[in-house]
Write a protein that holds these residues in place. Sequence first.
Motif, PDB file in Angstrom:
ATOM      1  N   TYR A  77     -60.845  -4.015 -23.214  1.00 21.96           N
ATOM      2  CA  TYR A  77     -60.936  -2.742 -22.505  1.00 21.96           C
ATOM      3  C   TYR A  77     -62.335  -2.165 -22.407  1.00 21.96           C
ATOM      4  O   TYR A  77     -62.534  -1.170 -21.723  1.00 21.96           O
ATOM      5  N   GLY A  78     -63.309  -2.737 -23.097  1.00 19.92           N
ATOM      6  CA  GLY A  78     -64.629  -2.120 -23.134  1.00 19.92           C
ATOM      7  C   GLY A  78     -65.736  -3.083 -22.784  1.00 19.92           C
ATOM      8  O   GLY A  78     -65.525  -4.104 -22.123  1.00 19.92           O
ATOM      9  N   THR A  82     -69.833  -0.234 -25.668  1.00 20.75           N
ATOM     10  CA  THR A  82     -68.742   0.571 -26.219  1.00 20.75           C
ATOM     11  C   THR A  82     -67.440  -0.198 -26.074  1.00 20.75           C
ATOM     12  O   THR A  82     -66.860  -0.232 -24.996  1.00 20.75           O
ATOM     13  N   ARG A  83     -66.987  -0.798 -27.161  1.00 21.96           N
ATOM     14  CA  ARG A  83     -65.663  -1.414 -27.156  1.00 21.96           C
ATOM     15  C   ARG A  83     -64.641  -0.289 -27.185  1.00 21.96           C
ATOM     16  O   ARG A  83     -64.927   0.809 -27.638  1.00 21.96           O
ATOM     17  N   LYS A  84     -63.418  -0.584 -26.732  1.00 21.57           N
ATOM     18  CA  LYS A  84     -62.393   0.458 -26.663  1.00 21.57           C
ATOM     19  C   LYS A  84     -61.063  -0.055 -27.196  1.00 21.57           C
ATOM     20  O   LYS A  84     -60.643  -1.162 -26.880  1.00 21.57           O
ATOM     21  N   ARG A  91     -58.175   5.600 -24.171  1.00 23.65           N
ATOM     22  CA  ARG A  91     -59.158   4.678 -24.741  1.00 23.65           C
ATOM     23  C   ARG A  91     -59.952   5.372 -25.837  1.00 23.65           C
ATOM     24  O   ARG A  91     -60.526   6.440 -25.629  1.00 23.65           O
ATOM     25  N   ASN A  93     -63.120   4.930 -28.426  1.00 20.63           N
ATOM     26  CA  ASN A  93     -64.355   4.166 -28.597  1.00 20.63           C
ATOM     27  C   ASN A  93     -64.486   3.631 -30.017  1.00 20.63           C
ATOM     28  O   ASN A  93     -64.148   4.317 -30.984  1.00 20.63           O
ATOM     29  N   GLN A 141     -63.363  12.171 -31.511  1.00 19.05           N
ATOM     30  CA  GLN A 141     -62.720  11.696 -30.291  1.00 19.05           C
ATOM     31  C   GLN A 141     -61.341  12.352 -30.233  1.00 19.05           C
ATOM     32  O   GLN A 141     -60.474  12.050 -31.036  1.00 19.05           O
ATOM     33  N   TYR A 148     -53.282   2.369 -31.269  1.00 20.93           N
ATOM     34  CA  TYR A 148     -54.390   1.895 -30.436  1.00 20.93           C
ATOM     35  C   TYR A 148     -54.765   0.490 -30.892  1.00 20.93           C
ATOM     36  O   TYR A 148     -54.809   0.217 -32.083  1.00 20.93           O
ATOM     37  N   ASP A 150     -56.979  -3.472 -29.697  1.00 20.38           N
ATOM     38  CA  ASP A 150     -57.835  -4.278 -28.847  1.00 20.38           C
ATOM     39  C   ASP A 150     -57.752  -5.706 -29.378  1.00 20.38           C
ATOM     40  O   ASP A 150     -57.339  -5.929 -30.522  1.00 20.38           O
TER      41      ASP A 150
END
Length: 158
Positions: A77-78, A82-84, A91, A93, A141, A148, A150
């Motif tokens: 996703y990133g 900045t990976r997400k 999303r 960070n 955030q 969440y 990734d």
Amino acid sequence: MKLWSKSCVLVWAALLPQTAAAVGNCSTSATTLPFASYNPFAVGSVDRSGTVTVSCSLGGLISLLVSYTIKLSPGLYGTYATRKLASGSHRLNYNLYTSAAYSTVWGNGSSGTGTVSDGYLLGLTTTHRNYTVYGRLPALQNLPSGAYSDTITVTVEY
């Protein structure tokens, strides 16, 4: 107060094909890097670590010098900047680093990212080397609660 939990899953990828000069056999595995619970109002980042393990053996030879480079993908996703982590359309960070100093993003060596390299002489038994992946989830955030995640692909070039 627990607002949500999420995890980052490090999934290993198949090793790249061996070159003609590489005679040893290597494999890799990785652990998950769970960020557990996160408070969007906390002023400090959430730091966690996971492990990438590279195991190499000779396959019947007496000794061989093996060297390799470990690269991580930007995730689903990133980007490397900045990976997400994702939960539906939301999303969160985060990023992954090569050391506990959190100064070099672990990537593929492009765009200012770093990689981790190693080399050593193999003996008669399989050698296992562990490399720590340092994850940081920045503070403040404000996103809804949820799971969440990734997926990061680990590539070992040797």
